[in-house]
Motif scaffolding. Sequence first.
Motif, PDB file in Angstrom:
ATOM      1  N   LEU A  83      -9.064   0.918   3.701  1.00  0.00           N
ATOM      2  CA  LEU A  83      -8.798   0.569   2.545  1.00  0.00           C
ATOM      3  C   LEU A  83      -8.038  -1.188   2.887  1.00  0.00           C
ATOM      4  O   LEU A  83      -8.289  -1.670   1.948  1.00  0.00           O
ATOM      5  CB  LEU A  83      -7.397   1.728   1.462  1.00  0.00           C
ATOM      6  N   SER A 142     -10.364  -3.424   4.037  1.00  0.00           N
ATOM      7  CA  SER A 142     -11.296  -3.983   3.453  1.00  0.00           C
ATOM      8  C   SER A 142     -10.691  -5.022   2.122  1.00  0.00           C
ATOM      9  O   SER A 142     -11.434  -5.471   1.841  1.00  0.00           O
ATOM     10  CB  SER A 142     -12.180  -2.721   2.900  1.00  0.00           C
ATOM     11  N   SER A 143      -9.405  -4.534   1.858  1.00  0.00           N
ATOM     12  CA  SER A 143      -8.605  -5.450   0.659  1.00  0.00           C
ATOM     13  C   SER A 143      -8.288  -7.024   1.658  1.00  0.00           C
ATOM     14  O   SER A 143      -7.951  -7.452   0.636  1.00  0.00           O
ATOM     15  CB  SER A 143      -7.511  -4.586   0.569  1.00  0.00           C
ATOM     16  N   SER A 144      -8.077  -7.209   2.591  1.00  0.00           N
ATOM     17  CA  SER A 144      -7.692  -8.166   3.035  1.00  0.00           C
ATOM     18  C   SER A 144      -8.449  -8.960   3.920  1.00  0.00           C
ATOM     19  O   SER A 144      -8.596  -8.669   5.607  1.00  0.00           O
ATOM     20  CB  SER A 144      -6.602  -7.754   4.236  1.00  0.00           C
ATOM     21  N   ARG A 192      -2.698   0.997  -3.484  1.00  0.00           N
ATOM     22  CA  ARG A 192      -3.340  -0.499  -3.627  1.00  0.00           C
ATOM     23  C   ARG A 192      -2.161  -0.594  -4.630  1.00  0.00           C
ATOM     24  O   ARG A 192      -2.308  -1.370  -5.818  1.00  0.00           O
ATOM     25  CB  ARG A 192      -4.214  -1.310  -3.339  1.00  0.00           C
ATOM     26  N   TYR A 207       0.605  -1.638  -0.147  1.00  0.00           N
ATOM     27  CA  TYR A 207      -0.475  -0.417   0.207  1.00  0.00           C
ATOM     28  C   TYR A 207       0.815   1.383   0.018  1.00  0.00           C
ATOM     29  O   TYR A 207       1.787   1.290   0.931  1.00  0.00           O
ATOM     30  CB  TYR A 207      -0.797   0.078   1.156  1.00  0.00           C
TER      31      TYR A 207
END
Length: 399
Positions: free
Chosen positions: A382, A385-387, A361, A347
Amino acid sequence: MSDTDFSRRRRTHEVRVGNIGIGGQNPVRVQSMCTASTMDTDGCVQQILAIAKAGGELVRLTTQGVREAENMRLIRERVRAAGCDVPLVADVHFNPAVADVAARYCEKVRINPGNYVDAARKFKHLEYTDEEYAAELLKIEERLIPFLNICREHGTAVRIGVNHGSLSDRIMSRYGDTPEGIVESCMEFLRICMKENFLNVVVSIKASNTVVMVRSVRMLCEAMDAEQMTFPLHLGVTEAGEGEDGRLKSAVGIGALLIDGIGDTIRVSLSEPPENEIPVAYSLLQAARLRQTKTEYISCPGCGRTLYNMQETIRRVKAVTSHLTGLKIAIMGCIVNGPGEMADADYGYVGAARGRVSLYRGKECVEKNIPEDEAPQRLLALIQSSSPRGVEGRESETK
C-alpha cells in the motif's frame, strides 16, 4: 503541520558556519564534541569522521592553549583530505589569545563570557560602584573587538556560550546565582556584537539543572526580543550523564524549548562515545516534529481490547517498513485507538477482529479485515503504491 513548517519557530537570522547555515530557514542542526585530546591528531580525526558518519553536522574540539588551537589547522586539513567537510568549532576558556588563534583555523569559535576577560572565579563577593562596573564592561569590549575583527576577516562564526557553573565573580556579586545573572552575562557580549555590527553569532545558555536551563533560555529570548536581537540559539543540558539518565535529562531540557519553537542547533551531551549523541539528537528532533529522518512508529500500549500480540506485531511491521524514511506508521490494537488516535500518521495498521487487520492511508480505511499474517506485506505494498516517487526521497526534504 509539515516537518518543514517554520511558522512555530522563533525568528532568527542565519549564521554561516563553514558550508552550513544555523538559524533562519535552516533545519535544527545537530552537533557533538570530540573527547580525544586536541593534540592527538589521529584520535580527533577518527572521532570527527565517526560523528559525521552518524549524521553530526558540526564538531567541537577543546582548545586549552595556543598549541591546541594551532593544531586545529592540521586536524582540519586531515579531515578535509578524508573527504569530510563538517565544520569544526574551537572551544575556548580563560585565554582570549587562544580564541584569536583558533579563529584563523576553525569555522566557529566558542567563548565563555564567564572567563573570557573576567578573572578566574574564586567565589568571592566583590563590591563595584556603577562607574567601576562600567569600567569592567569597557575592558570586555576592548578585548572582544579585536577578536571579532579576526573572525570577520576569516569568515569565522562565534558562539557566545554561557555556562551556569562558570559565571564570573563580578556577575555573581551583582546578580547572584540566578537566571537573571546568567542572561546578563550573555547580553553584555551580545550588545558589543550588535554595536560592532557583527551578527555571525550563535548564543547558548547551558546548565546541568534542566529547570534553570529552560528558564534561563526563555528569559534570554525575552531579553533579546526587547533589544531587537535575532541571534540563533544552541541548546544543550550540560553534564547530562550517560545512558537513560542522560537521554531523559536532555529530552526534558532541550525538548521543552524545541516545543516552544526555541532552538536552532542542539547537542545532546552524554558521557559516552561522541557519535552516540547523534541518533539521540535526531530522535529528539523527530519527537518535536522538527526533523524527520527515519520511520516513526505510533503504537498504543495495548489493553484488554487489543486484538493481536502487540509486541510481535510491531516487530513484524518494522521488519518490512523500517527502511522507509520520512513516514509515520501507526500500529493500533483495536478500533477504539484507531483511527482517531492515529490521525497524525501517514498509514495505519489497526486490529479489526481476532486474526484480522484493517489498513489505513491517513484517515481513510483502504483495506478491511485482511488476514493478520498477510497484513505487514499488504501494508508495504500500500505504501509503495501510494508513493510513486519512493518514500526514501522524502528524507532529504525533511532533513
